[in-house]
Design a protein around this motif. Structure first.
Motif, PDB file in Angstrom:
ATOM      1  N   VAL A   1       1.584  32.599  -0.248  1.00 48.80           N
ATOM      2  CA  VAL A   1       2.816  32.803  -0.967  1.00 48.80           C
ATOM      3  C   VAL A   1       2.934  34.153  -1.616  1.00 48.80           C
ATOM      4  N   LEU A   2       3.853  34.968  -1.332  1.00 51.29           N
ATOM      5  CA  LEU A   2       3.937  36.319  -1.940  1.00 51.29           C
ATOM      6  C   LEU A   2       4.953  36.302  -2.848  1.00 51.29           C
ATOM      7  N   ASN A   3       6.072  35.540  -2.849  1.00 48.19           N
ATOM      8  CA  ASN A   3       7.069  35.134  -3.884  1.00 48.19           C
ATOM      9  C   ASN A   3       7.824  34.384  -3.695  1.00 48.19           C
ATOM     10  N   VAL A   4       8.650  33.733  -4.796  1.00 48.62           N
ATOM     11  CA  VAL A   4       9.735  32.664  -4.756  1.00 48.62           C
ATOM     12  C   VAL A   4      10.662  33.121  -5.550  1.00 48.62           C
ATOM     13  N   TYR A   5      12.017  32.733  -4.785  1.00 51.79           N
ATOM     14  CA  TYR A   5      13.155  32.852  -5.613  1.00 51.79           C
ATOM     15  C   TYR A   5      14.001  31.577  -5.583  1.00 51.79           C
TER      16      TYR A   5
ATOM     17  N   GLN B   1       3.164  23.349   4.582  1.00 52.23           N
ATOM     18  CA  GLN B   1       2.350  23.004   3.308  1.00 52.23           C
ATOM     19  C   GLN B   1       2.820  23.288   2.162  1.00 52.23           C
ATOM     20  N   ALA B   2       3.036  24.583   1.948  1.00 56.77           N
ATOM     21  CA  ALA B   2       3.533  25.362   0.766  1.00 56.77           C
ATOM     22  C   ALA B   2       4.836  24.797   0.514  1.00 56.77           C
ATOM     23  N   ALA B   3       5.773  24.418   1.307  1.00 54.69           N
ATOM     24  CA  ALA B   3       7.097  23.956   1.139  1.00 54.69           C
ATOM     25  C   ALA B   3       6.998  22.502   0.717  1.00 54.69           C
TER      26      ALA B   3
ATOM     27  N   LEU C   1      10.833  30.789  -0.085  1.00 53.18           N
ATOM     28  CA  LEU C   1       9.361  31.058  -0.172  1.00 53.18           C
ATOM     29  C   LEU C   1       8.936  32.276   0.635  1.00 53.18           C
ATOM     30  N   GLN C   2       8.482  33.377   0.219  1.00 54.31           N
ATOM     31  CA  GLN C   2       7.913  34.230   1.229  1.00 54.31           C
ATOM     32  C   GLN C   2       6.556  34.139   1.394  1.00 54.31           C
ATOM     33  N   PHE C   3       6.210  33.861   2.605  1.00 55.20           N
ATOM     34  CA  PHE C   3       5.011  33.468   3.005  1.00 55.20           C
ATOM     35  C   PHE C   3       4.391  34.435   4.002  1.00 55.20           C
TER      36      PHE C   3
END
Length: 496
Positions: A352-356, A384-386, A369-371
């Protein structure tokens, strides 16, 4: 060139904004705190989920507030991500990472003497014959339908009567009388846990409400579990942001502490077994505009703070925000971004590179989510990250997953991914019947018979990432990378 002022309180924050063109409007035009302040700022810079027309604009300082000749009102201080970055000395895109690092390196608050606490320059006790919080506090009434004047940016501070652990949170506070304020707790909030313990023992709970503080404190106060479990004092995160401990002072009328550099401090007690209707003075049936963009219903049974004293700085500044504004997005959303980054990094480092936490969700309902998928085995990990984010934060309703070449802060770019890298029948994951947030009006049995109780929702993941094996077929058009400042020097800074 003179260096910009270091921010440590509201006044130094305003001083910094004065040095940056287009970030602050100061006006001596007479303004009525009843509906006018929010009515003005709705046009100037509220943004968020406020009904259009609205947009991004400067903060405002009203210095001629009717009925309050020695006080001012500031609004919109945090109503743009760029301004938050300026006030926290961080690029807007990296704010989630700044807060993540502060969580990992907290600094415990320290207590200073009353002589060093500017918040106690002027003192008013409830026993004074002319004591009335409605004339002492220039608290705005947001709309003509509101239940009353509201304090929207009060740092509520109290301690667990059993353990002594302290916590700071922001709550909806309505001025109900000359020495009474109602307080609304979303279920599960830590101060409500403290209040219930005190009430079970038949005791009042001492509380302070600090208004007009360092923006780092306002952001840090909005962290939630699991990042900050019961007993974790979020003021230590503000200390981590500034690399300097927050200074506290002992209250004068109750056994609690307050933020020493606040513009105003309300000292009081949460009374056991006392409740009031939030709109008892107006009977409108409505409370105030909330972050989803709607006016929340008035609660008919709220706990009461009995005010014992008001202290403030000379010529104090009341700080306020519009509930559905971009300011709420900043305060609620950036800590959420930091928490998701923290959890996903532990579970799957480097993916995960970044989140807004998107403005359209008020900073709570939606996250992008930037993956980055680097090997075939990463396929599926984006979902899975979500799931990690949705499981940890009950208020999250929608997550949009995008690849590393999508700008998560540009809604058009995110929607481009939705249109060119997403198929509804295979890339949508539904999680029905999950507890979410009670202020979403669509989350009720009246909206859908399949919803069992108010606040239950269908959480949804929109997977707009390219399947790993197809990445080579989804490369964006590659343009020559030219320095545009050579050709349009008025539009571009070559050093940016």
């Amino acid at each position: 060139m003179e260096s910009p002022p270091a921010v440590h309180d509201l006044r130094s924050a305003l001083a910094l904004l004065r040095t940056v063109p287009g970030q602050l409007i100061e006006t001596a035009e007479p303004v009525d705190p009843f509906a006018e302040i929010s009515g003005v700022y709705r046009h100037v810079g509220a943004g968020g989920t406020v009904a259009r027309p609205t947009g991004k604009g400067p903060a405002m300082l009203f210095t001629n507030v009717k009925g309050h000749k020695n006080a001012s009102v500031a609004i919109g201080l945090l109503a743009s991500r760029e301004r938050v970055g300026l006030l926290l000395n961080c690029t807007p895109e990296r704010l989630g990472f700044l807060l993540k690092e502060a969580v990992m390196q907290p600094l415990v608050p320290v207590t200073v003497s009353s002589a060093k606490a500017v918040c106690q320059e002027v003192v008013h006790y409830a026993g004074d014959p002319d004591f009335d919080i409605r004339t002492l506090l220039p608290a705005p009434t947001n709309t003509t339908e509101d239940a009353g004047p509201y304090i929207t940016l009060g740092m509520c501070y109290a301690s667990d009567p059993e353990t002594g652990d302290s916590d700071v949170t922001i709550h909806r506070l309505c001025l109900q009388g000359k020495d009474e304020i109602s307080i609304y707790f979303v279920p599960g909030r830590h101060l409500d846990v403290f209040r219930r313990k005190a009430e079970a023992a038949g005791n009042p709970l001492p509380i302070s409400v600090s208004i007009g503080v360092d923006p780092a404190i306002e952001i840090a106060a909005c962290f939630e579990p699991p990042t900050t479990p019961l007993g974790f004092n979020e003021l230590s995160i503000a200390g981590g942001i500034r690399n300097k401990a927050v200074e506290m002072v002992d209250c004068l009328s109750v056994k609690e502490k307050a933020i020493a550099h606040a513009e105003y401090v309300i000292e009081g007690e949460l009374l056991p077994d006392v409740r009031v209707a939030e709109d008892q003075n107006t009977n409108t049936g409505k409370a105030m505009p909330e972050f989803p963009g709607y006016t929340g219903p008035a609660n008919q049974s709220l706990p009461v703070i009995k005010v014992k004293a008001i202290t403030h700085r000379r010529h104090p500044i009341m700080q306020s925000c519009i509930g559905p504004s971009e300011e709420h997005v900043s305060m609620a959303g950036i800590p959420t971004e930091a928490s998701i980054l923290l959890m996903t990094e532990r579970a799957m480092p480097g993916r995960v590179l970044n989140v807004y936490a998107h403005a359209a969700g008020g900073g709570k309902y939606m996250a992008v989510l930037q993956f980055k998928k680097t090997v075939p085995a990463d396929e599926g990990r984006q979902r899975q990250a979500a799931l990690i984010a949705l499981a940890a934060f009950s208020e999250l309703k929608h997550i949009i997953l995008v690849d590393e070449d999508v700008d998560i802060f540009d809604s058009n770019d995110v929607l481009w991914a939705l249109n060119t890298r997403y198929q509804g029948d295979v890339d949508t994951i539904f999680l029905p019947g999950v507890r979410c947030h009670p202020l979403d009006p669509s989350q009720s049995p009246a909206f859908s018979p399949g919803i069992r109780d108010k606040g239950i929702s269908c959480k949804t993941i929109f997977d707009c990432t390219v399947p790993f094996k197809l990445k080579s077929q989804f490369v964006r058009a590659r343009f020559l990378d030219i320095d545009p400042s050579r050709f349009a020097p008025g539009l571009f800074n070559s050093n940016r």
